[in-house]
Motif scaffolding. Sequence first.
Motif, PDB file in Angstrom:
ATOM      1  N   TYR A 159      50.893  49.422 -34.583  1.00  0.00           N
ATOM      2  CA  TYR A 159      50.605  48.020 -34.247  1.00  0.00           C
ATOM      3  C   TYR A 159      51.776  47.093 -34.555  1.00  0.00           C
ATOM      4  O   TYR A 159      51.606  45.886 -34.596  1.00  0.00           O
ATOM      5  N   GLU A 160      52.957  47.614 -34.777  1.00  0.00           N
ATOM      6  CA  GLU A 160      54.081  46.776 -35.162  1.00  0.00           C
ATOM      7  C   GLU A 160      54.511  45.813 -34.054  1.00  0.00           C
ATOM      8  O   GLU A 160      55.140  44.796 -34.326  1.00  0.00           O
ATOM      9  N   SER A 161      54.149  46.097 -32.831  1.00  0.00           N
ATOM     10  CA  SER A 161      54.486  45.198 -31.727  1.00  0.00           C
ATOM     11  C   SER A 161      53.420  44.132 -31.520  1.00  0.00           C
ATOM     12  O   SER A 161      53.564  43.260 -30.662  1.00  0.00           O
ATOM     13  N   GLY A 162      52.349  44.176 -32.306  1.00  0.00           N
ATOM     14  CA  GLY A 162      51.251  43.230 -32.143  1.00  0.00           C
ATOM     15  C   GLY A 162      50.088  43.792 -31.355  1.00  0.00           C
ATOM     16  O   GLY A 162      49.026  43.168 -31.280  1.00  0.00           O
ATOM     17  N   LYS A 163      50.279  44.972 -30.765  1.00  0.00           N
ATOM     18  CA  LYS A 163      49.184  45.636 -30.062  1.00  0.00           C
ATOM     19  C   LYS A 163      49.279  47.135 -30.319  1.00  0.00           C
ATOM     20  O   LYS A 163      50.304  47.635 -30.784  1.00  0.00           O
ATOM     21  N   SER A 164      48.215  47.838 -30.015  1.00  0.00           N
ATOM     22  CA  SER A 164      48.187  49.276 -30.275  1.00  0.00           C
ATOM     23  C   SER A 164      49.072  50.027 -29.279  1.00  0.00           C
ATOM     24  O   SER A 164      48.907  49.911 -28.062  1.00  0.00           O
ATOM     25  N   VAL A 165      50.044  50.781 -29.819  1.00  0.00           N
ATOM     26  CA  VAL A 165      50.926  51.611 -28.997  1.00  0.00           C
ATOM     27  C   VAL A 165      50.852  53.036 -29.550  1.00  0.00           C
ATOM     28  O   VAL A 165      51.076  53.262 -30.738  1.00  0.00           O
ATOM     29  N   ARG A 166      50.525  53.975 -28.684  1.00  0.00           N
ATOM     30  CA  ARG A 166      50.455  55.366 -29.119  1.00  0.00           C
ATOM     31  C   ARG A 166      51.859  55.898 -29.403  1.00  0.00           C
ATOM     32  O   ARG A 166      52.768  55.734 -28.593  1.00  0.00           O
TER      33      ARG A 166
ATOM     34  N   MET B 185      53.925  57.107 -42.778  1.00  0.00           N
ATOM     35  CA  MET B 185      52.604  57.079 -42.161  1.00  0.00           C
ATOM     36  C   MET B 185      51.831  55.788 -42.416  1.00  0.00           C
ATOM     37  O   MET B 185      50.854  55.502 -41.731  1.00  0.00           O
ATOM     38  N   LYS B 186      52.290  54.970 -43.369  1.00  0.00           N
ATOM     39  CA  LYS B 186      51.610  53.687 -43.583  1.00  0.00           C
ATOM     40  C   LYS B 186      51.872  52.711 -42.436  1.00  0.00           C
ATOM     41  O   LYS B 186      51.247  51.651 -42.373  1.00  0.00           O
ATOM     42  N   ARG B 187      52.772  53.059 -41.543  1.00  0.00           N
ATOM     43  CA  ARG B 187      53.082  52.199 -40.397  1.00  0.00           C
ATOM     44  C   ARG B 187      52.039  52.303 -39.283  1.00  0.00           C
ATOM     45  O   ARG B 187      52.099  51.570 -38.303  1.00  0.00           O
ATOM     46  N   PHE B 188      51.079  53.204 -39.434  1.00  0.00           N
ATOM     47  CA  PHE B 188      50.148  53.455 -38.348  1.00  0.00           C
ATOM     48  C   PHE B 188      48.731  52.995 -38.693  1.00  0.00           C
ATOM     49  O   PHE B 188      48.391  52.789 -39.849  1.00  0.00           O
ATOM     50  N   HIS B 189      47.948  52.842 -37.651  1.00  0.00           N
ATOM     51  CA  HIS B 189      46.567  52.353 -37.716  1.00  0.00           C
ATOM     52  C   HIS B 189      46.535  50.826 -37.821  1.00  0.00           C
ATOM     53  O   HIS B 189      47.527  50.181 -38.165  1.00  0.00           O
ATOM     54  N   ALA B 190      45.375  50.278 -37.514  1.00  0.00           N
ATOM     55  CA  ALA B 190      45.231  48.830 -37.369  1.00  0.00           C
ATOM     56  C   ALA B 190      45.491  48.089 -38.681  1.00  0.00           C
ATOM     57  O   ALA B 190      45.143  48.587 -39.755  1.00  0.00           O
ATOM     58  N   PRO B 191      46.095  46.904 -38.605  1.00  0.00           N
ATOM     59  CA  PRO B 191      46.311  46.098 -39.820  1.00  0.00           C
ATOM     60  C   PRO B 191      44.987  45.809 -40.517  1.00  0.00           C
ATOM     61  O   PRO B 191      43.968  45.553 -39.881  1.00  0.00           O
ATOM     62  N   GLY B 192      45.029  45.867 -41.847  1.00  0.00           N
ATOM     63  CA  GLY B 192      43.823  45.611 -42.620  1.00  0.00           C
ATOM     64  C   GLY B 192      42.940  46.825 -42.815  1.00  0.00           C
ATOM     65  O   GLY B 192      41.991  46.782 -43.607  1.00  0.00           O
ATOM     66  N   HIS B 193      43.224  47.913 -42.103  1.00  0.00           N
ATOM     67  CA  HIS B 193      42.450  49.148 -42.260  1.00  0.00           C
ATOM     68  C   HIS B 193      43.175  50.092 -43.212  1.00  0.00           C
ATOM     69  O   HIS B 193      44.394  50.053 -43.343  1.00  0.00           O
ATOM     70  N   GLU B 194      42.411  50.954 -43.856  1.00  0.00           N
ATOM     71  CA  GLU B 194      43.023  51.962 -44.716  1.00  0.00           C
ATOM     72  C   GLU B 194      43.919  52.867 -43.880  1.00  0.00           C
ATOM     73  O   GLU B 194      43.580  53.247 -42.764  1.00  0.00           O
TER      74      GLU B 194
END
Length: 265
Positions: A121-128, A172-181
């Motif tokens: 989500y670093e671009s502001g949206k979900s990117v695989r 791996m902390k760079r992945f998954h939605a912000p605010g989620h574990e």
Amino acid sequence: MCANYVPVTATHRLLQYFGVVGGTAQPEEDVFPMGLAPFIRRAASDEPDGEGDLTAGSAANRLLATGIFRFVPDFVANLEWARRTYNARSETVAEKGTFRPVWAAGQRCIIPAEAIYEPNYESGKSVRWRIAKASGLPMGIAGIYTSWKNPEGKEVFGMSMLTVNADDHPFMKRFHAPGHEKRMLVILEPSDFDGWLSCPVSEAREKYCKPWAGEREGVPAPLPLRTKANTSAETQPKAPAKAKTTPVKKPKPPAPPASLNGELF
């Protein structure tokens, strides 16, 4: 949570890196929940070498099998909770009712993967993103498996990948939605394959379910866009205009021949 990955299917890579004989010459294709993929389990005591399901030429006590990438398939429970059983939290796998019996029975497995996919989500949206070992070697992901009878009465396997917390993992902390574990899969060292498959249940989680410290590489890999045909009237091709034609006069029939006085030629 990993809901999409590239399995190891090449015969030479399964033999070289996992010590099992099998696979296919076909290129690997991405696997999603309910898809089929290979996994490696330990031979039961009634499956001696060369008999039963044991693959001849495999490392001792390793069986190559095919399973559904979801622990509880649709034909068992087509419910929201069941659709998420492609991953299992290692912290609670021994307590959750869905996974507890197989964990207690020691039904652990290794799921071979060339790469996994996670949302960034670093671009502001979900990117695989596609994530793999920097070395190019395949991953042996720790998993659990079970068996079911499908609607045709045939035994089929279901499998789930184990995960651990990744809040503090540098990559791996760079992945998954912000605010989620943040979660990551449990990746085994090749030297730990047999230990993972055969160790006592009491040792498995503490000894093997840890964040993998090896180097990874990740690149954006969005799914191909699916284009839907537009059927609105504005986009439909117009029928070609009819060409104007001039009526053509029909020719008059020829006059009958003169009388031949009853003679024919």
